[in-house]
Scaffold this active site. Structure first.
Site, mmCIF file in Angstrom:
data_model
loop_
_atom_site.group_PDB
_atom_site.id
_atom_site.type_symbol
_atom_site.label_atom_id
_atom_site.label_comp_id
_atom_site.label_asym_id
_atom_site.label_seq_id
_atom_site.Cartn_x
_atom_site.Cartn_y
_atom_site.Cartn_z
ATOM 1 N N GLU A 173 -4.208 7.405 -5.080
ATOM 2 C CA GLU A 173 -4.458 6.794 -6.073
ATOM 3 C C GLU A 173 -6.163 7.172 -6.945
ATOM 4 O O GLU A 173 -6.822 7.084 -6.014
ATOM 5 C CB GLU A 173 -4.583 5.397 -5.998
ATOM 6 C CG GLU A 173 -3.488 4.538 -5.123
ATOM 7 C CD GLU A 173 -3.448 2.932 -5.575
ATOM 8 O OE1 GLU A 173 -4.255 2.650 -4.761
ATOM 9 O OE2 GLU A 173 -1.725 3.123 -4.914
ATOM 10 N N HIS A 195 -1.703 0.399 -9.620
ATOM 11 C CA HIS A 195 -1.777 -0.253 -8.763
ATOM 12 C C HIS A 195 -2.154 -1.675 -9.671
ATOM 13 O O HIS A 195 -3.600 -2.488 -9.649
ATOM 14 C CB HIS A 195 -3.053 0.234 -8.081
ATOM 15 C CG HIS A 195 -3.161 -0.749 -6.894
ATOM 16 N ND1 HIS A 195 -3.800 0.174 -5.488
ATOM 17 C CD2 HIS A 195 -2.849 -2.390 -6.016
ATOM 18 C CE1 HIS A 195 -3.537 -0.879 -4.669
ATOM 19 N NE2 HIS A 195 -3.190 -2.168 -5.107
ATOM 20 N N ARG A 202 0.915 -1.324 -0.137
ATOM 21 C CA ARG A 202 0.228 0.232 -0.054
ATOM 22 C C ARG A 202 1.119 1.123 0.024
ATOM 23 O O ARG A 202 1.770 1.295 0.609
ATOM 24 C CB ARG A 202 -0.811 0.216 0.689
ATOM 25 C CG ARG A 202 -2.409 -0.843 1.142
ATOM 26 C CD ARG A 202 -2.700 -0.647 -0.165
ATOM 27 N NE ARG A 202 -4.648 -1.498 -0.574
ATOM 28 C CZ ARG A 202 -4.477 -2.548 -0.845
ATOM 29 N NH1 ARG A 202 -3.033 -3.265 -1.592
ATOM 30 N NH2 ARG A 202 -5.386 -3.109 -0.481
#
Ligand code: GLV
Length: 331
Positions: free
Chosen positions: A268, A287, A239
């Site tokens: 994000e 991601h 993360r």
């Protein structure tokens, strides 16, 4: 008897969605981007279940809006976007999709590691933009050796261990830090458990595989980054907020470390004027570590399995908040 109502916050792969559509009364958010929180709160007013993604913020306000909600089935292994404590307090089940994404995510940590160490992305741009004007030069785009280097795995759970197993093929020395000893890693791979500071001082590649919790927020701050070797690389596909991005920018710009490979960001999507994106010694991705056709399809199936189990009054296979069971027994 009417079917339970399920709201699915995105078009998830067909393998899971098909089952969900067959078994439940379903509404799927059609957008590529998530529904806004306001929209989601309206949509889930009378649903029994929510199938969520890690980009959906699911907190007390959302639970307040969904008085009939009984289960949140998340398509991800991480669930830091869900207020699990609050869910438990309200007797709402939370499930995730562990295991099926372990190997795919470990592969991607390696993709980042190899790309940044051997400057693959820079090399690609170099060729495409016409900068390759001399056929071969001994100093062209020199990188760092991966084989026989030392890898430091921060968090040696399922994904960290899968990363470690791949390191063996590169004949690497493997260090790890974890709150618990990982005996199989030590026996199988000769991995050594050390504390974080020792790992940071000794490793040529540091790779992060911890969940985002209070104790890991900004774990890689200025002090920790300064412990790393100037020739070392930092890889993160856990993360974003495990790293203090401002400190990382200074580390990369001022040469405290050699480079970084990041699949995750504090915010994000990250903004295009994120100063990190101006640097050459960094490889980035949006991601996508678990994003293989096979794995995303398996993840969707698990979301469906968890929902089906719950509504068949079985314990969902991937229940995150087991305390919810105790709570039910007491009431
Ligand atoms: C992805 O980051 C996941 O938690 O599955």
């Amino acid at each position: 008897m009417s079917k339970p109502k399920v709201y699915v916050t995105r078009e998830i792969p067909e393998r899971g969605l098909k089952i969900i559509k067959e078994r439940f009364d379903v509404e799927v958010w059609p957008g590529y981007a998530p529904p806004s929180k306001e929209v989601m709160m309206k949509k889930i007013r009378d649903v029994d279940a929510l199938a969520s993604l890690l980009s959906d913020e699911i907190d007390a306000e959302v639970f307040d809006a969904a008085s009939k909600l009984k289960i949140v089935a998340q398509l991800a292994v991480g669930f830091d976007n869900i207020d699990v404590k609050e869910a438990t307090r309200r007797g709402i089940y939370v499930t995730n999709t562990p295991e099926v994404l372990t190997e795919t995510t470990a592969d991607f940590a390696w993709a980042l590691l190899l790309s940044v160490a051997r400057r693959v992305v820079e090399a690609d741009k170099y060729v495409r933009t016409g900068r390759w004007r001399v056929g071969w030069h001994p100093g062209m785009l020199t990188g760092r050796d991966v084989y026989c280097a030392t890898i430091g795995i921060v968090g040696a759970g399922r994904i960290g261990s899968a990363v470690a197993r791949r390191a063996r093929g590169f004949n690497m020395e493997i260090l790890y830090c974890d709150i618990v000893p990982r005996v199989e890693l030590e026996q199988e791979l000769g991995a050594k458990r050390v504390d974080l500071d020792v790992l940071l001082r000794k490793s040529d590649f540091v790779t992060l595989h911890v969940p985002l919790i209070n104790q890991t927020y900004h774990m890689m701050n200025e002090e920790k980054l300064r412990l790393m070797k100037k020739t070392a690389y930092l890889i993160n596909n856990s993360r974003g907020a495990v790293i203090d991005e401002k400190a990382l920018y200074c580390a990369l710009k001022e040469g405290w470390i050699a480079g970084a490979g990041l699949d995750v960001f504090e915010l994000e999507p990250t903004v295009t004027d994120n100063p990190l994106l101006k640097l050459d010694n960094i490889v980035v991705a949006p991601h996508i570590s678990s994003s293989s056709y096979e794995t995303r399809s398996r993840m969707a199936k698990i979301v469906a399995d968890n929902l089906v189990a719950f509504f068949e009054k079985r314990v969902p296979p991937n229940l995150v908040n087991l305390e919810v069971l105790k709570r039910q027994k007491q009431s």
